[in-house]
Write an enzyme that holds these catalytic residues in place. Structure first.
Site, PDB file in Angstrom:
ATOM      1  N   GLY C 148       0.805  -1.134  -0.070  1.00 15.89           N
ATOM      2  CA  GLY C 148       0.031   0.065  -0.110  1.00 15.89           C
ATOM      3  C   GLY C 148       1.109   1.228   0.055  1.00 15.89           C
ATOM      4  O   GLY C 148       2.270   1.269   0.256  1.00 15.89           O
ATOM      5  N   CYS C 149       0.344   2.674  -0.427  1.00 19.25           N
ATOM      6  CA  CYS C 149       1.204   3.680  -0.597  1.00 19.25           C
ATOM      7  C   CYS C 149       1.325   4.098   0.815  1.00 19.25           C
ATOM      8  O   CYS C 149       2.494   4.333   1.200  1.00 19.25           O
ATOM      9  CB  CYS C 149       0.194   4.562  -1.362  1.00 19.25           C
ATOM     10  N   TYR C 150       0.721   4.172   1.832  1.00 20.40           N
ATOM     11  CA  TYR C 150       0.953   4.603   3.152  1.00 20.40           C
ATOM     12  C   TYR C 150       2.010   3.752   3.788  1.00 20.40           C
ATOM     13  O   TYR C 150       3.026   4.097   4.463  1.00 20.40           O
ATOM     14  CB  TYR C 150      -0.292   4.677   4.144  1.00 20.40           C
ATOM     15  N   PRO C 151       1.820   2.460   3.747  1.00 18.75           N
ATOM     16  CA  PRO C 151       2.698   1.562   4.391  1.00 18.75           C
ATOM     17  C   PRO C 151       4.169   1.656   3.605  1.00 18.75           C
ATOM     18  O   PRO C 151       5.165   1.508   4.377  1.00 18.75           O
ATOM     19  CB  PRO C 151       2.138   0.116   3.944  1.00 18.75           C
ATOM     20  N   THR C 152       4.070   1.844   2.352  1.00 15.43           N
ATOM     21  CA  THR C 152       5.389   2.020   1.854  1.00 15.43           C
ATOM     22  C   THR C 152       6.247   3.222   2.550  1.00 15.43           C
ATOM     23  O   THR C 152       7.509   2.656   2.741  1.00 15.43           O
ATOM     24  CB  THR C 152       5.427   2.272   0.145  1.00 15.43           C
TER      25      THR C 152
END
Lengths: 338, 338, 338, 338
Positions: C148-152
């Protein structure tokens, strides 16, 4: 592999030249300079961290000639005049993105830029770098005058019609809108975020310095005097130009035939896209590309042309690289397809 | 009807004072001044064309005292110190929107604003103008220190909890975001439209000058030393502050009870809206208003508070007028309901 | 030259996959599909006029397997589960940009995505595609779960510290802000221009579905249970994520040593840039690139980490291509340097 | 004190009617309704929390007539036709902000709005509510057709010249740009933040439904057939219209004389500001106000007029209240000065 230099890397045009040329497979950037900005490129523009070890200093003719085959000048107008003669004398090619060598008539230059042109000799040999119209001349150019952003869109939008329908045309109105990077990277209150954001305004109404550049080129195409009405506006976006052009004619304009004329005119050009009838350009479709998108509509004696480019790419750095490609025999779109 | 003056009308805070006070039914603006800007108000800010005949000049103590009962100072910090003593001496009331009289400790002021405080006498009598906490003091203030924009939101968001749950609190993190007008109306490259638009960044990380102001007020409320973590960010919008505040506690936090605490705390305050549980503030709901909207959420030992104000209204000009209303016995929301 | 397909080309992630892969020198896009969008690519996204003759249709397993070596799934979560098993069965590699194969525990998936996971078999073999941490596993992946974008951003920002300072860490707060494209290309009122522009808000406070993904990966790195506080906000920009992360520790944090730790950790990684101490990321420096920029600051027991990525590039399409490069033995940055 | 109702409060125009009328000293809002939106006003638009107890339901003729003296219709076109006859029959006054009663010719209405006009009887008595031109008629209006946003700016910009220089005019081009709220509060992909932000485009080129409205009014002023060229564009801002108008004449245009003509024409109008020669309107100067700012420039036979209004205020809700003020004998600017 050619060795290039860029003068004026602190501005938006200089930054885009860097972005494009750092990825150009036939080019090595060997030299960068700026007016008052000094230091490592990655400190000046942190987006280049890890991408380049270049260091910027004041322009130095000796260094530039030692390290470059061709020099891009992304400097304010009246500065190129100072730098160009020395580079040409040293046998270097110059791609000038300022306005200094665009107007063939030195008096016109003085009238609009409020400074006498001190280098008429170079001016006489400068080639106006609009590739779609002057490709042959560009091939052999030693000094290339890269077109202004507004003129690029306006001339591409009008060239097919003006060059073939000269006598039919009565008036041409160019309602032009530009993103803020077109005004340069300057610390002025009028470009403060809060002065521009959620705002829109006309500026330099009937008095914009790009007007004579448009008239010069269109008059040449028409082989007659063309005098357009030009009004510029400031769009609250970073990049992109949009021009809505109204051509009143003496006779009815046929939309389909005009569309065919345009499609044929730009058939082999990689960076001009004539949209299907009924479709209009949008800035988002051309931003960060070297395209010029053109839309057409007609009603009675009126032709409406819409054209859109990215002022920093096709309107400046991208077109300059397109010109360099032509000058050095590289495929015209090298380094310009992303 | 009272006579007011505004010093510093060229900035955004000064402009908002004008907007609010020109429509205030109990006020006559009799005097305006600015640092280097001169001329008719309608030439300085064309939005006032047809609304005012005021003319701006450099600050002149005699003129200010001749024409005003109370003077608003919307000037950069360290400038108020120069102006305030004269006005107070002449018996005028002063509402200072700069930071000069907010920090009670002159050493702290010097540490964060890098200038010695040359007016400790006035400082001693200055009242910190957060109406929701210090209404009684404000009524009699001769010199009112209008709170900073970030502190206003932070203190309103934390006051009910900090003043009652002091021993339970372990750490307070304030992640604050502000629109660009909070940075002032300055011609600097970092506020150029293209540098801010489509961008976002943290700045002055752990080093923002509003930190001691927040700590001073919260420590007073807690009757204990409070030391918050504060990080500021720049939002690409004109107006509005949003703070997301994380309070880690020693014991579990009950969301419903905390919500009741807040609702009760601000029950009679016209400009603080505690939102229903599950709802968060949005800047668009408070922009151009004097409201502070507060949202609450909790999980385990953590309380999350969100708060939003318009930095130019509740964070500056609106709160200054709210303070003036209290000082002069007008209904607190006079001129502030639109 | 490998043959790729893209399912879900009508969304922003699909469009960015097209933009990147159309310029990738080792790839031929042979197949495109979408949920309900049909027709020529250049009609669906006019920016591709003149760049591609691809035609889009509903997903068809036979066509996909006939034409592709690897298929990118840029579809909403719960859709990948339907498509993936067939592709894997046909011997194709799958790079899934949805959330369907990220959470190793099917119950956790069901709890956060409100649907039972119907493909536990594939889930068991899925590789979590964060190249900076799992490069070896990625090389042999048949099914790659693109993060996911936030997790990256969160994981890259925390990995060096969490994997080495596990016992020192007491609480982790992630204050995350995302541009609007992160919410997808959906016709909903909450994404209407006027609802987002000049606005800012927190959403899904303490309830965002990316939280378990972050916790899963950090717990693995820490070899202990990690439970972060995560609050998401909506930024009024097109692209870009910014996360400000507050790590409270049991002991003092040394900024220089932490900086050395990070610099060393990412020394050989082409797409993570640890900025010099004192410097913070800005979204404008990473937009349209595959970089993750990281800034560090510390004070007492607190570490503040700032991290920024482009949610559509390093947070989605770019990282997917980076993973593909690793899976096929291409240089990791192929097609990702502009 | 009059009792008013607003139908269509979920849209932007309805919301602005609420904002203005809640602060209007002569008005009590007694009734609100909407198409499909129901519930407390403060839940529909959280910005009204604490400001109103109104509850919204579907339109009900009986309720509306029971509670209102005058009803504002901020509904989509073709909906007003359904509601208006009943209200008029019950003796209520109607201020219609839709397009349903603007075009005097029912066939023209059908041609542009693609629906037969089913209420020709009311249409015959409807008054076109442009206060600067039709104040006397407005005083006695039972049914007021509030002008379109584009026509308001265009007609105010052209009225002085068209009504006096009829024979001199050869062509009129209106290049119009509008903020996004002008497109309504609809959940459509084309108004998604990312489709509009950093973008600009022409739309409905030569085919916009406001064209006949402009022509109808200008033809009446000219007492001759006027046929303007009108092209609309979408500006990436929330509120504001800007029109750049090019009038080609048969004879030279004198700028000073034209400026005098305009100044005199609007001398007593509180909401039209003719700017000094050389100055152009900016949207930021009129946003959230009921002003129309007008700039003038001339060169040879060409007159260039720039005009700017806030589409939601002078272009919709503000003008509607201005009309109400005139209808009820209140000072024309009541409730409209902030």
């Amino acid at each position: 592999m050619i060795n290039v230099g860029i003068v004026g890397i602190s501005g938006y045009t200089g930054k885009f030249l860097l972005k494009i040329l750092l990825n150009h497979p036939k080019v090595r950037i060997n030299y960068i300079a700026a007016g008052s900005t000094k230091g490592k490129l990655e400190e000046i523009h942190p987006e280049f961290i890890g991408k380049s070890d270049l260091v910027c200093d004041e322009f130095d003719l000796q260094k530039a000639t030692d390290h470059c085959d061709v020099v891009f000048l992304a400097v304010p107008h009246t500065k190129s005049i100072e730098i160009t003669p020395g580079l040409l004398k040293a046998g270097k090619r110059v791609i000038d993105l300022s306005a200094d060598y665009r107007l063939k008539n030195a008096d016109t230059y003085q009238a609009w830029y409020e400074k006498a042109h001190t280098d008429p000799q170079s001016l006489a040999q400068a080639v106006y770098g609009l590739p779609e119209l002057y490709k042959e001349d560009i091939k052999n150019a030693r000094l290339l005058a890269n077109p202004g952003c507004y003129p690029t869109a306006a001339i591409l939008a009008l060239a097919p019609f003006v060059s073939t329908q000269t006598r039919n045309i009565q008036t041409i109105v160019i309602d032009a809108k530009s993103g803020v990077s077109g005004a340069g990277r300057k610390a002025t209150l009028s470009l403060h975020f809060c002065e521009v954001n959620e705002n829109f305004k006309a500026y330099k109404v009937l008095a914009h310095q790009h007007t004579p550049e448009i008239n010069q080129c269109l008059s040449q195409l028409a082989q007659d005097n063309v005098d357009v009405t030009f009004v510029a506006h400031l769009l609250p976006i970073n990049q992109g130009i949009y021009e809505t052009i109204y051509v009143h004619c003496g006779q009815a304009v046929n939309a389909e035939k005009t569309h065919q004329l345009y499609t044929k005119f730009y058939k082999t050009e990689p960076f001009v896209r004539v949209l299907p009838l009924g479709q209009q350009p949008e800035i988002k479709n051309i931003v960060n590309t070297n395209y010029c998108d053109i839309g057409l509509a007609a009603k009675g004696n009126l032709l409406v042309i819409t054209a859109s480019i990215d002022n920093l790419v096709k309107g400046a750095a991208g077109q300059a690289v397109q010109n360099m490609n032509i000058m050095y025999g590289f495929p015209e779109n090298t380094g310009l397809t992303q």
